[in-house]
Design an enzyme around this catalytic site. Structure first.
Site, PDB file in Angstrom:
ATOM      1  N   LYS A 196      78.355   2.132 129.041  1.00 41.68           N
ATOM      2  CA  LYS A 196      77.266   2.842 129.725  1.00 41.68           C
ATOM      3  C   LYS A 196      75.912   2.604 129.060  1.00 41.68           C
ATOM      4  CE  LYS A 196      79.513   6.505 132.306  1.00 41.68           C
ATOM      5  NZ  LYS A 196      80.960   6.294 132.067  1.00 41.68           N
TER       6      LYS A 196
ATOM      7  N   GLU B   1      72.037  12.497 137.093  1.00 39.28           N
ATOM      8  CA  GLU B   1      73.082  13.463 137.407  1.00 39.28           C
ATOM      9  C   GLU B   1      74.299  13.055 136.603  1.00 39.28           C
ATOM     10  OE1 GLU B   1      72.646  10.856 139.595  1.00 39.28           O
ATOM     11  OE2 GLU B   1      74.657  10.071 139.192  1.00 39.28           O
TER      12      GLU B   1
ATOM     13  N   SER C  53      86.660  -0.521 128.512  1.00 37.29           N
ATOM     14  CA  SER C  53      85.306  -0.015 128.776  1.00 37.29           C
ATOM     15  C   SER C  53      84.844   1.053 127.803  1.00 37.29           C
ATOM     16  CB  SER C  53      85.227   0.499 130.211  1.00 37.29           C
ATOM     17  OG  SER C  53      86.233   1.472 130.439  1.00 37.29           O
TER      18      SER C  53
HETATM   19  C1  LIG Z   1      81.984   6.091 133.040  1.00 33.07           C
HETATM   20  C2  LIG Z   1      83.101   5.262 132.575  1.00 33.07           C
HETATM   21  C3  LIG Z   1      83.850   4.445 133.461  1.00 33.07           C
HETATM   22  C4  LIG Z   1      83.639   4.441 134.938  1.00 33.07           C
HETATM   23  O1  LIG Z   1      82.433   3.901 135.364  1.00 33.07           O
HETATM   24  P1  LIG Z   1      82.285   2.461 135.994  1.00 33.07           P
HETATM   25  O2  LIG Z   1      80.927   2.486 136.594  1.00 33.07           O
HETATM   26  O3  LIG Z   1      83.358   2.258 137.002  1.00 33.07           O
HETATM   27  O4  LIG Z   1      82.386   1.464 134.899  1.00 33.07           O
HETATM   28  C5  LIG Z   1      84.847   3.658 132.928  1.00 33.07           C
HETATM   29  N1  LIG Z   1      85.132   3.665 131.611  1.00 33.07           N
HETATM   30  C6  LIG Z   1      84.457   4.428 130.743  1.00 33.07           C
HETATM   31  C7  LIG Z   1      84.845   4.400 129.306  1.00 33.07           C
HETATM   32  C8  LIG Z   1      83.422   5.255 131.185  1.00 33.07           C
HETATM   33  O5  LIG Z   1      82.761   6.020 130.314  1.00 33.07           O
END
Ligand SMILES: *Cc1c(COP(=O)(O)O)cnc(C)c1O
Length: 389
Positions: A92, A114, A374
């Protein structure tokens, strides 16, 4: 030949999806943002600053890790793109640094956002603190109560958290309030959207800010794989930003691209086309056209829609989408922890769970698979503690 993941043009369409479905009062703000982004993205100075901050502050490049013990167990070669090692513990940070830099370039020193589970609110508050900006985060009252720690983090970072009391008092009501704020304060405020969602230019712009994940991974994979690309590239999909950023680096290779949604919030698998949050995409609706609430163990994947470019990638066949359920996800969460010493966030545990299930079924043994990790799992320990014994 169709080229995928390019510039969607002034109408912001990905095939039939995307666009800009906003009230008249928001059109000038979207136009202004699009022009500013186009200019900035053509400016080598902007790229230099963006990449420089992600390097010196954000911890980039994040490594690609060969997951040897997991690979041995599964019978496929697994490489992990380590967004869990980025500052704030997920991908993010890439998007919020990009948008904050763009806002500053536009002379706007106030960020509006938001947040549902709070992760995007924390990321936005982080970028605002870094650049000395004001930050207001709208959050449904129900989410404020559920996500005490993230509310505290945002306040610690200097942001103002405004609870939203209308509607179901969750994410979609917070979106409405954030939009209302933006319309009223557009001269000095930028609306920082957290995924590849919303009206044009957001889905495209956020994908471009996240493509650093895929661009890095492609180079890193080629180093590890002696010049070749992985057979499969797998990422989890909430709104779809980490998946879009990853796919952008591999879309012109032979790799099969796979997005994995939460079974309880699978907009592509179970949704229908509709307009939400300023865009045309797949959304979860009931028979009366009301948006239904997604259900998932992982708060980051429970948005009832998906970015429009994913809708297009699915419709065109360039990417495939699958799901993972909570039970599989918890198993994958433990499996990675024990085999590699990496506690993943619950969101990317969906990508891992899909892989575990599909090896030997749709993914042949011996394949090479890149999984985008992620984020890290520390934030999910309170959730998981109650579910594992
Ligand atoms: C917010 C988040 C997501 C989901 O958001 P995407 O826009 O689909 O990437 C996925 N993994 C993590 C660790 C997150 O914090």
């Amino acid at each position: 030949m169709t080229t995928f993941m390019g510039d969607p043009g002034p109408r912001g369409r990905f095939g039939d999806f995307g666009g800009r479905f906003v009230p008249e009062s928001l059109v000038p703000a979207c136009d202004e943002l699009e022009i500013a982004f186009r200019e900035a993205w053509l400016d080598p100075g902007f790229h230099q600053e963006f990449e420089g901050i992600l390097h010196s502050y954000g911890g980039r490049p994040t490594p690609v890790t060969e997951a040897s013990r997991l690979s041995e167990q599964l019978g496929v070669r697994v490489l992990l793109k380590r967004e869990d090692l980025a500052h704030t513990g997920s991908h993010k940070i890439n998007n919020v640094i990009g948008q904050a830099l763009l806002a500053r370039r536009m002379g706007k020193m106030r960020l509006v956002a938001e947040t549902g589970a709070g992760q995007h609110g924390v990321a936005t508050a982080t970028a605002a603190a870094l650049f000395g900006m004001d930050c207001v985060v709208y959050m449904g009252e129900v989410d404020v109560a559920r996500q005490e720690l993230n509310v505290f983090r945002m306040r610690l970072l200097g942001a103002e958290v405004r609870p939203v009391h209308s509607g179901s008092r969750t994410l979609k009501d917070a979106v409405n309030e954030a939009l209302r704020d933006w319309v009223a304060t557009v001269e000095h405020s930028h609306y920082c959207i957290g995924s590849v969602m919303g009206p044009h230019p957001y889905p495209w712009m956020v994908r471009e800010f996240q493509r650093i994940v895929g661009d890095e991974a492609r180079e890193q994979c080629r180093e590890v794989l002696n010049g070749s690309d992985p057979d499969y590239v797998v990422a989890c999909v909430g709104g779809g930003s980490n998946a879009a950023g990853t796919f952008a680096g591999f879309v012109d290779t032979q790799a099969q691209l796979i997005g994995v949604e939460a079974a309880g919030g699978a907009a592509i698998t179970s949704g229908v086309p509709g307009v939400v949050h300023g865009m045309l995409s797949y959304i979860l609706q009931d028979e009366f056209g009301q948006i239904t609430e997604a259900q998932s163990i992982s708060a980051g994947l429970d948005y009832p829609g998906i970015g429009p470019e994913h809708a297009y990638l699915a419709a065109s066949g360039r990417a495939q989408y699958g799901t993972a359920n909570d039970e599989e996800v918890l198993k994958a969460f433990q499996l990675l922890s024990r085999t590699e010493g990496i506690i993943p966030a619950l969101e990317p545990s969906h990508a891992l769970a899909y892989l575990v299930r599909e090896v030997g079924v749709s993914i042949p043994l011996g394949s090479t698979v890149l999984v985008t990790l992620s984020g890290r799992g520390d934030k999910d320990i309170p959730t998981v503690i109650g579910l594992l014994k």
